[in-house]
Design a protein around this motif. Sequence first.
Motif, PDB file in Angstrom:
ATOM      1  N   ASP A   1     -20.545   7.351   1.723  1.00 20.69           N
ATOM      2  CA  ASP A   1     -20.228   6.108   1.015  1.00 20.69           C
ATOM      3  C   ASP A   1     -19.542   6.440  -0.301  1.00 20.69           C
ATOM      4  O   ASP A   1     -19.942   7.368  -0.996  1.00 20.69           O
ATOM      5  CB  ASP A   1     -21.514   5.312   0.737  1.00 20.69           C
ATOM      6  CG  ASP A   1     -22.152   4.834   2.030  1.00 20.69           C
ATOM      7  OD1 ASP A   1     -21.397   4.557   2.980  1.00 20.69           O
ATOM      8  OD2 ASP A   1     -23.396   4.750   2.095  1.00 20.69           O
ATOM      9  N   HIS A   2     -18.503   5.691  -0.631  1.00 19.85           N
ATOM     10  CA  HIS A   2     -17.788   5.960  -1.891  1.00 19.85           C
ATOM     11  C   HIS A   2     -18.531   5.320  -3.056  1.00 19.85           C
ATOM     12  O   HIS A   2     -18.888   4.153  -2.991  1.00 19.85           O
ATOM     13  CB  HIS A   2     -16.380   5.368  -1.844  1.00 19.85           C
ATOM     14  CG  HIS A   2     -15.486   6.052  -0.855  1.00 19.85           C
ATOM     15  ND1 HIS A   2     -14.129   6.049  -0.956  1.00 19.85           N
ATOM     16  CD2 HIS A   2     -15.774   6.769   0.248  1.00 19.85           C
ATOM     17  CE1 HIS A   2     -13.612   6.732   0.050  1.00 19.85           C
ATOM     18  NE2 HIS A   2     -14.590   7.172   0.793  1.00 19.85           N
ATOM     19  N   GLU A   3     -18.726   6.130  -4.099  1.00 16.85           N
ATOM     20  CA  GLU A   3     -19.311   5.542  -5.318  1.00 16.85           C
ATOM     21  C   GLU A   3     -18.194   4.895  -6.118  1.00 16.85           C
ATOM     22  O   GLU A   3     -18.323   3.825  -6.664  1.00 16.85           O
ATOM     23  CB  GLU A   3     -19.948   6.620  -6.201  1.00 16.85           C
ATOM     24  CG  GLU A   3     -21.048   7.410  -5.526  1.00 16.85           C
ATOM     25  CD  GLU A   3     -21.098   8.845  -6.007  1.00 16.85           C
ATOM     26  OE1 GLU A   3     -20.806   9.113  -7.190  1.00 16.85           O
ATOM     27  OE2 GLU A   3     -21.433   9.711  -5.175  1.00 16.85           O
ATOM     28  N   LYS A   4     -17.060   5.618  -6.139  1.00 19.89           N
ATOM     29  CA  LYS A   4     -15.928   5.124  -6.909  1.00 19.89           C
ATOM     30  C   LYS A   4     -14.988   4.421  -5.938  1.00 19.89           C
ATOM     31  O   LYS A   4     -14.569   5.005  -4.936  1.00 19.89           O
ATOM     32  CB  LYS A   4     -15.229   6.339  -7.533  1.00 19.89           C
ATOM     33  CG  LYS A   4     -14.173   5.996  -8.505  1.00 19.89           C
ATOM     34  CD  LYS A   4     -13.486   7.273  -8.963  1.00 19.89           C
ATOM     35  CE  LYS A   4     -12.069   6.986  -9.381  1.00 19.89           C
ATOM     36  NZ  LYS A   4     -11.110   6.791  -8.345  1.00 19.89           N
ATOM     37  N   LEU A   5     -14.676   3.165  -6.227  1.00 21.12           N
ATOM     38  CA  LEU A   5     -13.883   2.392  -5.280  1.00 21.12           C
ATOM     39  C   LEU A   5     -12.447   2.248  -5.756  1.00 21.12           C
ATOM     40  O   LEU A   5     -12.189   2.164  -6.955  1.00 21.12           O
ATOM     41  CB  LEU A   5     -14.505   1.007  -5.116  1.00 21.12           C
ATOM     42  CG  LEU A   5     -15.903   1.001  -4.490  1.00 21.12           C
ATOM     43  CD1 LEU A   5     -16.510  -0.390  -4.566  1.00 21.12           C
ATOM     44  CD2 LEU A   5     -15.851   1.478  -3.051  1.00 21.12           C
ATOM     45  N   ALA A   6     -11.508   2.218  -4.797  1.00 23.94           N
ATOM     46  CA  ALA A   6     -10.114   1.942  -5.139  1.00 23.94           C
ATOM     47  C   ALA A   6     -10.039   0.524  -5.711  1.00 23.94           C
ATOM     48  O   ALA A   6     -10.917  -0.303  -5.443  1.00 23.94           O
ATOM     49  CB  ALA A   6      -9.255   2.053  -3.896  1.00 23.94           C
ATOM     50  N   HIS A   7      -8.960   0.267  -6.466  1.00 22.09           N
ATOM     51  CA  HIS A   7      -8.875  -1.026  -7.178  1.00 22.09           C
ATOM     52  C   HIS A   7      -8.942  -2.222  -6.229  1.00 22.09           C
ATOM     53  O   HIS A   7      -9.342  -3.299  -6.604  1.00 22.09           O
ATOM     54  CB  HIS A   7      -7.591  -1.075  -8.021  1.00 22.09           C
ATOM     55  CG  HIS A   7      -6.349  -0.832  -7.212  1.00 22.09           C
ATOM     56  ND1 HIS A   7      -6.016   0.400  -6.722  1.00 22.09           N
ATOM     57  CD2 HIS A   7      -5.388  -1.677  -6.785  1.00 22.09           C
ATOM     58  CE1 HIS A   7      -4.891   0.311  -6.043  1.00 22.09           C
ATOM     59  NE2 HIS A   7      -4.492  -0.929  -6.053  1.00 22.09           N
ATOM     60  N   TYR A   8      -8.563  -2.023  -4.959  1.00 24.38           N
ATOM     61  CA  TYR A   8      -8.497  -3.161  -4.035  1.00 24.38           C
ATOM     62  C   TYR A   8      -9.781  -3.332  -3.211  1.00 24.38           C
ATOM     63  O   TYR A   8      -9.884  -4.268  -2.431  1.00 24.38           O
ATOM     64  CB  TYR A   8      -7.308  -2.993  -3.085  1.00 24.38           C
ATOM     65  CG  TYR A   8      -7.292  -1.663  -2.363  1.00 24.38           C
ATOM     66  CD1 TYR A   8      -8.161  -1.410  -1.301  1.00 24.38           C
ATOM     67  CD2 TYR A   8      -6.423  -0.651  -2.745  1.00 24.38           C
ATOM     68  CE1 TYR A   8      -8.166  -0.197  -0.650  1.00 24.38           C
ATOM     69  CE2 TYR A   8      -6.413   0.565  -2.093  1.00 24.38           C
ATOM     70  CZ  TYR A   8      -7.280   0.785  -1.053  1.00 24.38           C
ATOM     71  OH  TYR A   8      -7.287   1.998  -0.418  1.00 24.38           O
ATOM     72  N   ALA A   9     -10.738  -2.411  -3.347  1.00 23.40           N
ATOM     73  CA  ALA A   9     -11.855  -2.416  -2.408  1.00 23.40           C
ATOM     74  C   ALA A   9     -13.151  -2.871  -3.054  1.00 23.40           C
ATOM     75  O   ALA A   9     -13.369  -2.659  -4.244  1.00 23.40           O
ATOM     76  CB  ALA A   9     -12.039  -1.021  -1.831  1.00 23.40           C
TER      77      ALA A   9
END
Length: 503
Positions: A305-313
């Motif tokens: 799981d991503h902790e840091k998300l892309a700006h669109y997610a």
Amino acid sequence: QEDVFKKIVSHCKEYGFVFPSSDIYDGLAAVYDYGQNGVELKNNIKQYWWQSMVLLHSNIVGIDASIFMHPTVWKASGHVDAFNDPLIDNRDSKKRYRADNLIEDQIGKYEEKIAKEVAKAAKKFGDSFDEAKFRETNPRVLENQKKRDELHARYTEAMQGPDLEALKQIILDEEITDPISGTKNWTDVRQFNLMFSTEVGASAEATNKIYLRPETAQGIFVNFLNVQKTGRMKLPFGICQIGKAFRNEIVARQFVFRMREFEQMEMQFFCQPGTEMKWFEYWKKHRLAWHEALGMGDENYRFHDHEKLAHYANAATDIEFHMPFGFKEVEGIHSRTDFDLSQHEKFSGRQIKYFDPERNESYTPYDVETSIGVDRMFLSVMCHSYTEEQLENGSSRVVLKLPEPLAPVKCAVLPLVNKDGLPEKAQEIVNSLKFHFNTHMEAKDSIGKRYRRQDAIGTPFCVTVDGDTLNDNTVTLRYRDSMKQERVPVEKLRGIIEDRVSI
Ligand code: ATP
């Protein structure tokens, strides 16, 4: 493990799975060609995906959009401004690296140190070894865990933005050296855009810069209205696409894992705002089940799981597979909100909305994406299947234990000798099977050598035709993995094989 990986790479070349691109010119970095067996395996992967996504879901359809797109697409999507990797050069070796990769490798080194301590202690203490307690108390493990965690935290923070100076400072503080020159002579970190560009138009004045798509997703977003209207699609619904994507990766690594030209299988699933988390969870489960159904071992997959998300997610996870070089991303599942459709509405000036007949209102749908790399999937299948076996008679064999539905050749028909009417009989059997699954005939060399060759390309079934076949119409059916052989009537072959190889 690295040795195994090298063997897999050379096996791919030796048996017609993957060749370096432009091989007679010594290849082109990070570009590969699929050979006669590789293309079959790859096609089978694509078919397995397409069937499970498009054919088995009544609310999912497919498209095939162009690689070239209007240049504004990439402004709207954010790729022109933000599809960058942080680049750093070493002044001595003149080699380029991704600053983030260098730091991730350093984190990996701390992890290796920890793993070594644990393995050493496990060997020493045997059955009485309590790993959890050891990790909590051993000073060397604790020290390395602390260093790893601190580095990880600094790195995660620096990647936000990203802060290029902070990335460089980490490389200096950790005394990271160039793997080639062994020196710490680093340049500043700068951003590098991964999109390839080219020009359309014949005359010099009228040329227009366009990009080779770095993902297939945008071809789906720009066709949202076309498909929704012409297909009379109702939310929730999905659009799938398989196609090439291009990224000017700074460092090409690990064979077909990271290439500059690769293939993606993507689905964008459009849903009502507010339901996206439900669908995100649904697709997480569904996609993992798809992987597991191939039988390559549930323990070889994990979510990251991503902790840091892309700006669109607003949510993102990777499905990772256990490659010889560690657990690595094969597929990404992202909840992309209404970002892409809204951006295209803004940049194109067209209204991109869905009219919901039940709610009697128009709105911008939310989107959940599943995006898997065909080549990475191919690599995971090859890595899992490559097996070296010692046999009871003292000899050894290399066998590709491919999931049977994915095997390039499903059945090889082998006349025991290349005379006495056996090749003709074998050809007759091939002709009766070849419309149902990929069947080859091989007549040359000893039967043992032919079995080995079929093992090496992963053919699940070998059918041997001998003198008795001409009298009683039975053949010897040999199973790839167990090497068991049984006598079966020719007319039963299709049923037995089809049962196991159909996708
Ligand atoms: P990575 O972090 O490894 O660069 P990514 O997160 O940028 O990958 P996505 O943009 O999510 O990847 O792309 C979706 C999928 O496309 C990935 O899961 C991967 O399977 C595949 N893919 C991405 N880049 C490459 C590449 N250079 N070569 C081969 N496959 C790729």
